[in-house]
Design a protein around this motif. Structure first.
Motif, short mmCIF file in Angstrom:
data_model
loop_
_atom_site.label_atom_id
_atom_site.label_comp_id
_atom_site.label_asym_id
_atom_site.label_seq_id
_atom_site.Cartn_x
_atom_site.Cartn_y
_atom_site.Cartn_z
N GLN A 76 -54.50 40.88 42.25
CA GLN A 76 -54.03 40.33 43.35
C GLN A 76 -55.27 40.14 44.57
O GLN A 76 -55.05 39.26 45.51
N GLY A 77 -56.13 41.08 44.18
CA GLY A 77 -57.26 41.19 45.27
C GLY A 77 -58.10 39.52 45.14
O GLY A 77 -58.54 39.17 46.23
N GLN A 78 -58.30 39.41 43.88
CA GLN A 78 -58.96 38.35 43.80
C GLN A 78 -58.35 36.90 44.18
O GLN A 78 -58.97 36.14 44.93
N LYS A 79 -56.94 36.97 44.08
CA LYS A 79 -56.35 35.88 44.46
C LYS A 79 -56.26 35.71 46.09
O LYS A 79 -56.18 34.72 46.80
N TRP A 80 -56.13 36.89 46.53
CA TRP A 80 -56.04 37.07 48.15
C TRP A 80 -57.45 36.19 48.65
O TRP A 80 -57.33 35.51 49.68
N VAL A 81 -58.64 36.73 48.13
CA VAL A 81 -59.77 36.17 48.64
C VAL A 81 -59.98 34.73 48.38
O VAL A 81 -60.56 33.78 48.90
N ALA A 82 -59.29 34.16 47.14
CA ALA A 82 -59.39 32.90 46.86
C ALA A 82 -58.58 31.90 47.87
O ALA A 82 -58.90 30.82 48.23
N ARG A 83 -57.36 32.69 48.60
CA ARG A 83 -56.79 31.82 49.59
C ARG A 83 -57.54 32.13 51.04
O ARG A 83 -56.94 31.20 52.02
N HIS A 84 -58.52 32.76 51.05
CA HIS A 84 -59.10 33.18 52.32
C HIS A 84 -60.50 33.12 52.14
O HIS A 84 -61.50 33.79 52.04
N GLY A 85 -60.91 31.63 51.94
CA GLY A 85 -62.46 31.27 51.52
C GLY A 85 -63.39 31.83 52.68
O GLY A 85 -64.50 32.16 52.13
N ARG A 86 -63.19 31.64 53.85
CA ARG A 86 -64.39 32.33 54.70
C ARG A 86 -64.63 33.61 54.59
O ARG A 86 -65.61 34.18 54.75
N GLN A 87 -63.56 34.47 54.35
CA GLN A 87 -63.99 35.96 54.11
C GLN A 87 -64.42 36.28 52.77
O GLN A 87 -65.62 37.07 52.65
N TYR A 88 -64.16 35.36 51.73
CA TYR A 88 -64.93 35.52 50.50
C TYR A 88 -66.39 35.12 50.61
O TYR A 88 -67.37 35.81 50.21
N GLY A 89 -66.72 34.01 51.44
CA GLY A 89 -68.11 33.72 51.54
C GLY A 89 -68.92 34.84 52.38
O GLY A 89 -70.12 34.91 51.85
N PHE A 90 -68.51 35.25 53.35
CA PHE A 90 -68.99 36.31 54.10
C PHE A 90 -69.41 37.71 52.94
O PHE A 90 -70.31 38.26 53.14
N GLY A 91 -68.21 37.86 52.32
CA GLY A 91 -68.37 38.88 51.36
C GLY A 91 -69.44 38.85 50.32
O GLY A 91 -69.60 40.11 49.55
N LEU A 92 -69.80 37.81 50.18
CA LEU A 92 -70.92 37.62 49.05
C LEU A 92 -72.55 38.01 49.22
O LEU A 92 -73.00 38.25 48.52
N ILE A 93 -72.44 38.08 50.72
CA ILE A 93 -74.08 38.12 51.21
C ILE A 93 -74.55 39.76 50.87
O ILE A 93 -75.51 39.94 50.26
N PRO A 94 -73.80 40.52 50.97
CA PRO A 94 -74.40 41.78 50.66
C PRO A 94 -74.52 42.04 49.13
O PRO A 94 -75.45 42.79 48.86
N GLY A 95 -73.53 41.72 48.48
CA GLY A 95 -73.74 41.87 47.21
C GLY A 95 -75.02 41.03 46.42
O GLY A 95 -75.69 41.58 45.65
#
Length: 290
Positions: free
Chosen positions: A13-32
């Motif tokens: 469900q968490g992966q589906k949520w970020v798939a629907r919210h692309g901007r949040q997903y993009g920012f979340g990649l930077i620290p990793g």
């Protein structure tokens, strides 16, 4: 056993949520991405000098006849590297969450608002620097606990056969537990749940925790996968934190994945079939809501 499947559903469900919210997903990649570069360098160093370290730790095997000395040390080197990978999963998450504190805090709040019946998200009421300090302190405590487990499992790795079969399996479950603690901490810290209470809460539903954390720990062993799964893992851990605390959850903007209930029960689990669980009796501070 049912909780194992429920925990895994939260991860999905968490992966589906970020798939629907692309901007949040993009920012979340930077620290990793930043953390990944640092950890690849450390694991490369271990791969180069790990055999020498094992040889130094096992002087008693110097006089063994061939090929037993080489086989024994080779197995220990493999166990050492496997445990280092498991420990890196826990510390990778802690480091990534620390570096990405503002990104993941914002992501977790958005998930809370999306699935909360009143569209609000709990907040700690603390200044950012204070939240950062608490996050770093609690992460260090969890990493120390995980490191102690790593040392214990490394010692058990010297036991013939068991050390090369059973110990790595146990290691994955231990890593999955601490990985889940780190991820749920993002949401639980905003609710002013202290680290000892968080650990007690997670121990009360180990099957749920293992269902969420163990598959994630296995996935994190694949190069680069951790970076791309981290934003969704934070989102899924936020949903699971709501279930652990018995908070009512609605379908948000994905009614296919979270069905609302009309019979007075909470939709705490994926699909909405969970009744509200009472909060633990610990005197936790009641969070503020926006």
């Amino acid at each position: 056993m049912r909780d194992l499947g429920v925990g895994f559903q939260y991860l999905v469900q968490g992966q589906k949520w970020v798939a629907r919210h692309g901007r949040q997903y993009g920012f979340g990649l930077i620290p990793g991405l930043i953390t990944l570069v640092l950890y690849l360098a450390a694991l490369t160093a271990l791969a180069v000098w790990g055999p020498d370290f094992v040889a130094w730790c096992t002087p008693f095997a110097d006089d063994w006849s061939s090929p037993w000395s080489g086989l024994f040390r080779g197995l220990l080197t493999a166990v050492l590297f496997a445990l280092a990978l498991l420990l890196s999963v826990v510390t990778f998450t802690a480091m990534t969450l620390l570096i990405g504190q503002p990104f993941y805090e914002n992501l977790s709040e958005k998930v809370d608002r999306d699935v909360s019946p009143d569209g609000t998200a709990p907040e700690s009421g603390l200044p950012f620097w204070r939240e950062l300090w608490i996050s770093a302190r609690d992460s260090l405590r969890v990493v120390v606990r995980a490191a102690l487990w790593g040392v214990l499992l490394f010692g058990l790795g010297f036991v013939p056969f068991v050390g090369q079969t059973v110990v790595p399996v146990i290691g994955f479950f231990v890593t999955g537990f601490f990985l889940t603690e780190e991820l749920t901490a993002v949401a639980l810290q905003r609710r002013r749940v202290e680290v000892r209470d968080r650990l007690r809460l997670l121990r009360s539903r180990r099957m749920l925790v293992w269902g969420f954390g163990t598959p994630l720990a296995l996935a994190f062993l694949v190069p680069f996968v951790a970076v791309f799964l981290m934003p969704g893992a934070v989102a899924g851990a936020t949903l699971m934190a709501r279930d652990l605390l018995g908070e009512e959850t609605t379908g948000g903007d994905d009614n296919d994945d979270h069905d609302g209930d009309n019979d007075g029960r909470s939709g705490g689990g994926p699909g909405g079939g969970h009744a509200p669980r009472p909060r633990p009796a610990d005197p936790w501070t009641k969070p503020q809501v926006r």
